[in-house]
Design a protein around this motif. Structure first.
Motif, PDB file in Angstrom:
ATOM      1  N   VAL A  38      -1.032   8.167 -11.504  1.00  0.00           N
ATOM      2  CA  VAL A  38       0.254   7.500 -10.848  1.00  0.00           C
ATOM      3  C   VAL A  38       0.150   6.968  -9.564  1.00  0.00           C
ATOM      4  N   TYR A  39       0.334   5.602  -9.143  1.00  0.00           N
ATOM      5  CA  TYR A  39       0.695   5.325  -8.017  1.00  0.00           C
ATOM      6  C   TYR A  39       1.882   4.644  -7.565  1.00  0.00           C
ATOM      7  N   VAL A  40       2.619   4.910  -6.627  1.00  0.00           N
ATOM      8  CA  VAL A  40       3.856   4.596  -6.375  1.00  0.00           C
ATOM      9  C   VAL A  40       3.858   3.994  -5.044  1.00  0.00           C
ATOM     10  N   GLY A  41       4.629   2.896  -4.720  1.00  0.00           N
ATOM     11  CA  GLY A  41       4.686   2.339  -3.374  1.00  0.00           C
ATOM     12  C   GLY A  41       5.561   1.226  -3.272  1.00  0.00           C
ATOM     13  N   CYS A  42       5.671   0.862  -2.179  1.00  0.00           N
ATOM     14  CA  CYS A  42       6.509  -0.558  -1.636  1.00  0.00           C
ATOM     15  C   CYS A  42       5.737  -1.610  -1.526  1.00  0.00           C
ATOM     16  N   ALA A  43       6.190  -2.595  -1.143  1.00  0.00           N
ATOM     17  CA  ALA A  43       5.477  -3.859  -0.960  1.00  0.00           C
ATOM     18  C   ALA A  43       4.966  -4.241   0.198  1.00  0.00           C
ATOM     19  N   LYS A  44       5.845  -3.491   1.313  1.00  0.00           N
ATOM     20  CA  LYS A  44       5.465  -3.591   2.767  1.00  0.00           C
ATOM     21  C   LYS A  44       5.380  -2.247   3.586  1.00  0.00           C
ATOM     22  N   TRP A  45       4.739  -2.356   4.929  1.00  0.00           N
ATOM     23  CA  TRP A  45       5.083  -1.162   5.692  1.00  0.00           C
ATOM     24  C   TRP A  45       5.652  -1.436   6.893  1.00  0.00           C
ATOM     25  N   ASN A  46       6.120  -2.476   7.257  1.00  0.00           N
ATOM     26  CA  ASN A  46       6.535  -3.060   8.501  1.00  0.00           C
ATOM     27  C   ASN A  46       7.746  -2.298   8.673  1.00  0.00           C
ATOM     28  N   SER A  71       0.286   4.518  -2.229  1.00  0.00           N
ATOM     29  CA  SER A  71      -0.255   3.151  -2.467  1.00  0.00           C
ATOM     30  C   SER A  71       0.623   2.023  -1.919  1.00  0.00           C
ATOM     31  N   ILE A  72       0.217   0.867  -1.791  1.00  0.00           N
ATOM     32  CA  ILE A  72       1.014  -0.333  -1.229  1.00  0.00           C
ATOM     33  C   ILE A  72       0.720  -1.523  -2.156  1.00  0.00           C
ATOM     34  N   GLU A  73       1.731  -2.080  -2.594  1.00  0.00           N
ATOM     35  CA  GLU A  73       1.474  -3.551  -3.201  1.00  0.00           C
ATOM     36  C   GLU A  73       1.214  -4.431  -2.007  1.00  0.00           C
ATOM     37  N   LYS A  89     -10.254  -2.023   8.832  1.00  0.00           N
ATOM     38  CA  LYS A  89      -9.451  -1.386   9.563  1.00  0.00           C
ATOM     39  C   LYS A  89      -8.121  -0.802   8.770  1.00  0.00           C
ATOM     40  N   TRP A  90      -7.746  -1.256   7.751  1.00  0.00           N
ATOM     41  CA  TRP A  90      -6.771  -0.872   6.754  1.00  0.00           C
ATOM     42  C   TRP A  90      -7.274   0.630   6.078  1.00  0.00           C
ATOM     43  N   LYS A  91      -8.417   0.460   5.562  1.00  0.00           N
ATOM     44  CA  LYS A  91      -9.019   1.511   4.935  1.00  0.00           C
ATOM     45  C   LYS A  91      -9.184   2.836   5.829  1.00  0.00           C
ATOM     46  N   ALA A  92      -9.582   2.555   6.957  1.00  0.00           N
ATOM     47  CA  ALA A  92      -9.965   3.509   7.958  1.00  0.00           C
ATOM     48  C   ALA A  92      -8.487   4.417   8.258  1.00  0.00           C
ATOM     49  N   LYS A  93      -7.427   3.802   8.118  1.00  0.00           N
ATOM     50  CA  LYS A  93      -6.081   4.313   8.483  1.00  0.00           C
ATOM     51  C   LYS A  93      -5.458   5.189   7.499  1.00  0.00           C
ATOM     52  N   THR A  94      -5.940   5.031   6.597  1.00  0.00           N
ATOM     53  CA  THR A  94      -5.516   5.545   5.261  1.00  0.00           C
ATOM     54  C   THR A  94      -5.858   6.924   4.749  1.00  0.00           C
ATOM     55  N   PRO A  95      -5.244   7.880   4.031  1.00  0.00           N
ATOM     56  CA  PRO A  95      -5.954   8.915   3.721  1.00  0.00           C
ATOM     57  C   PRO A  95      -6.945   8.741   2.373  1.00  0.00           C
ATOM     58  N   ASP A  96      -7.589   9.716   1.932  1.00  0.00           N
ATOM     59  CA  ASP A  96      -8.559   9.599   0.623  1.00  0.00           C
ATOM     60  C   ASP A  96      -8.107   9.213  -0.516  1.00  0.00           C
ATOM     61  N   ASN A  97      -6.711   9.580  -0.717  1.00  0.00           N
ATOM     62  CA  ASN A  97      -6.204   9.080  -2.033  1.00  0.00           C
ATOM     63  C   ASN A  97      -5.345   7.933  -2.080  1.00  0.00           C
ATOM     64  N   ALA A 128     -12.073  -8.420   0.597  1.00  0.00           N
ATOM     65  CA  ALA A 128     -11.263  -7.079  -0.100  1.00  0.00           C
ATOM     66  C   ALA A 128     -12.040  -5.948  -0.610  1.00  0.00           C
ATOM     67  N   VAL A 129     -13.361  -6.066  -1.150  1.00  0.00           N
ATOM     68  CA  VAL A 129     -13.917  -5.048  -1.760  1.00  0.00           C
ATOM     69  C   VAL A 129     -14.420  -4.045  -0.505  1.00  0.00           C
ATOM     70  N   HIS A 130     -14.161  -4.509   0.853  1.00  0.00           N
ATOM     71  CA  HIS A 130     -14.183  -3.510   1.906  1.00  0.00           C
ATOM     72  C   HIS A 130     -13.570  -2.491   2.007  1.00  0.00           C
ATOM     73  N   LEU A 131     -12.209  -2.524   0.983  1.00  0.00           N
ATOM     74  CA  LEU A 131     -11.587  -1.199   0.897  1.00  0.00           C
ATOM     75  C   LEU A 131     -12.262  -0.101  -0.061  1.00  0.00           C
ATOM     76  N   GLU A 132     -13.268  -0.587  -0.726  1.00  0.00           N
ATOM     77  CA  GLU A 132     -14.196   0.376  -1.332  1.00  0.00           C
ATOM     78  C   GLU A 132     -13.234   1.133  -2.378  1.00  0.00           C
ATOM     79  N   GLU A 133     -13.601   2.477  -2.149  1.00  0.00           N
ATOM     80  CA  GLU A 133     -12.729   3.347  -3.215  1.00  0.00           C
ATOM     81  C   GLU A 133     -11.250   3.325  -2.982  1.00  0.00           C
ATOM     82  N   LYS A 134     -10.629   2.768  -2.033  1.00  0.00           N
ATOM     83  CA  LYS A 134      -9.210   2.619  -1.652  1.00  0.00           C
ATOM     84  C   LYS A 134      -8.636   1.154  -2.229  1.00  0.00           C
ATOM     85  N   LEU A 135      -9.389   0.564  -3.082  1.00  0.00           N
ATOM     86  CA  LEU A 135      -9.002  -0.639  -3.885  1.00  0.00           C
ATOM     87  C   LEU A 135      -8.423  -0.447  -5.207  1.00  0.00           C
ATOM     88  N   GLY A 136      -7.235  -0.970  -5.259  1.00  0.00           N
ATOM     89  CA  GLY A 136      -6.609  -0.765  -6.577  1.00  0.00           C
ATOM     90  C   GLY A 136      -6.868  -2.014  -7.439  1.00  0.00           C
TER      91      GLY A 136
END
Length: 298
Positions: A38-46, A71-73, A89-97, A128-136
Motif C-alpha cells: 500500500v502506497y498513499v500520498g499527495c500529488a505535490k510536496w511544495n 509515496s508521491i504522485e 537527487k530526489w532519490k537521495a533525499k527520501t527513505p528506503d521505503n 527516471a530509472v535513476h530512481l532505481e528501487e524507489k520508482l513506482g
C-alpha cells in the motif's frame, strides 16, 4: 486539482459503483494474496499548495514530506523533462521505503498525442530509472479531448512500452466510458499488456469511477471537494479496498488531491489511520501536530 470540480458537491451522488466483473476476473488468480502493498500520498510536496503541513523552519520540503508519506504522485514531470541528475537527487533525499509515481510529460500525452514519441519516451525513461528501487508505476494521463477515435494510438503505445516497467493510463473523454463496446475493447487492451486502468474519483466525473481493474494494481486518484462528504467518501473506499484485497488485490496506490490542496494531508491522515486498521498494515500517519497546523482530524 480542479478537474471534475462542481459548485455544489452536496448535490452529487458519491455512491461507489459495484465492483466490475473484469476486476473479479483479474484478481481471481491471486485470491490468497494476503497483506497488500500500500502506497498513499499527495500529488505535490511544495509549501505553496500544502499550507499548514510543514513546521516552521523546514528547509527541504521533500525530505520532510518523505518522512510523513511513503509515496508521491509526481506531477512535476508532466510539465517538463528532468535530467537524470534530478531524479538522483530526489532519490537521495527520501527513505528506503519511499516510491515516486511519475507522470509522463505532456509532450508525450498532449502535444504529440502518442505519435512519434519513441525518442521522447526513451529519454524520459532513461532519466527516471535513476530512481532505481524507489520508482513506482509510471502514469500516462491523456487529454480530455483524446477520444476513442484515437484507439490505435493507445494500442501502438501499449505495444511499444517496455513490459518490465509498470504503467497506468488515465483516459478522460466521456466516450471511453459511455459506450460499453468501446470500454470493453479498451480495458481488454490494458489487461492484455498488464497496464493499470486509472480510477479517478472526482465530483463532476462519476463515470471515471468505473471500478474496472485491468491488472493487480489499483491506481486511484481521489479528488476531494473541500466538503464534509470527503471523509465518508474515503470510508467507502476503505470498504472497497478491503473487498478487493479479499478478492486478491496485491497493490494499492492511492493519491489524494483536493480542489484546494491545503487539506490533502489531513484527508490522507484520516484515510491512512482507518486503512491501517482495516487491512492490518502499519503505514505512518502523517504528522498533524505541527505548531502551525490549524486543522484537526474528524
Amino acid at each position: 486539482m480542479k478537474f471534475g470540480k462542481v459548485e455544489h458537491p452536496e448535490l452529487v451522488d458519491f455512491t461507489l459503483p459495484k465492483t466490475h466483473q473484469k476486476t473479479i476476473d483479474v484478481l481471481k488468480p491471486y485470491k490468497k494474496a494476503g497483506t497488500p502493498n500500500v502506497y498513499v500520498g499527495c500529488a505535490k510536496w511544495n509549501k505553496t499548495d500544502l499550507k499548514g503541513f510543514y513546521p516552521r523552519g523546514i528547509k527541504d520540503e521533500l525530505e520532510y514530506y518523505a518522512k510523513q508519506f511513503n509515496s508521491i504522485e509526481l506531477n512535476a514531470t508532466f510539465y517538463r523533462q528532468f535530467p537524470a541528475e534530478q531524479f538522483e537527487k530526489w532519490k537521495a533525499k527520501t527513505p528506503d521505503n519511499f516510491k515516486f509515481f511519475p507522470k509522463l510529460t505532456q509532450e508525450i500525452s498532449h502535444w504529440k498525442r502518442l505519435e512519434g514519441v519513441q525518442e521522447v519516451v526513451n529519454y524520459y525513461l532513461d532519466c527516471a530509472v535513476h530512481l532505481e528501487e524507489k520508482l513506482g508505476t509510471f502514469f500516462l494521463q491523456l487529454h480530455s479531448n483524446f477520444s476513442p477515435k484515437n484507439f490505435d494510438k493507445i494500442e501502438n503505445f501499449a505495444k511499444s512500452w517496455p513490459t518490465e516497467i509498470p504503467l497506468a493510463i488515465e483516459v478522460r473523454h466521456p466516450d471511453w466510458f459511455s459506450d460499453a463496446v468501446i470500454f470493453e475493447e479498451y480495458t481488454e487492451l490494458l489487461r492484455e499488456y498488464n497496464i493499470a486502468n486509472v480510477l479517478v474519483d472526482t465530483a463532476g466525473r462519476r463515470d471515471m469511477v468505473h471500478m474496472c481493474l485491468t491488472s493487480n494494481e489499483a491506481f486511484i486518484r481521489y479528488v476531494g471537494a473541500n466538503h464534509t462528504s470527503d471523509y465518508t467518501r474515503l470510508d467507502d473506499w476503505i470498504t472497497r479496498l478491503k473487498e478487493w484485497n479479499t478478492l486478491g488485490l496485491q497493490n494499492i496506490h492511492f493519491f489524494i488531491h483536493q480542489n484546494l490542496e491545503v487539506e490533502s494531508p489531513l484527508l490522507a491522515s484520516y484515510f491512512i489511520k482507518k486503512l491501517n486498521h482495516e487491512l492490518n498494515i502499519n503505514l505512518k500517519i502523517p504528522n498533524q501536530d505541527n505548531t502551525n497546523q490549524q486543522m484537526t482530524l474528524l
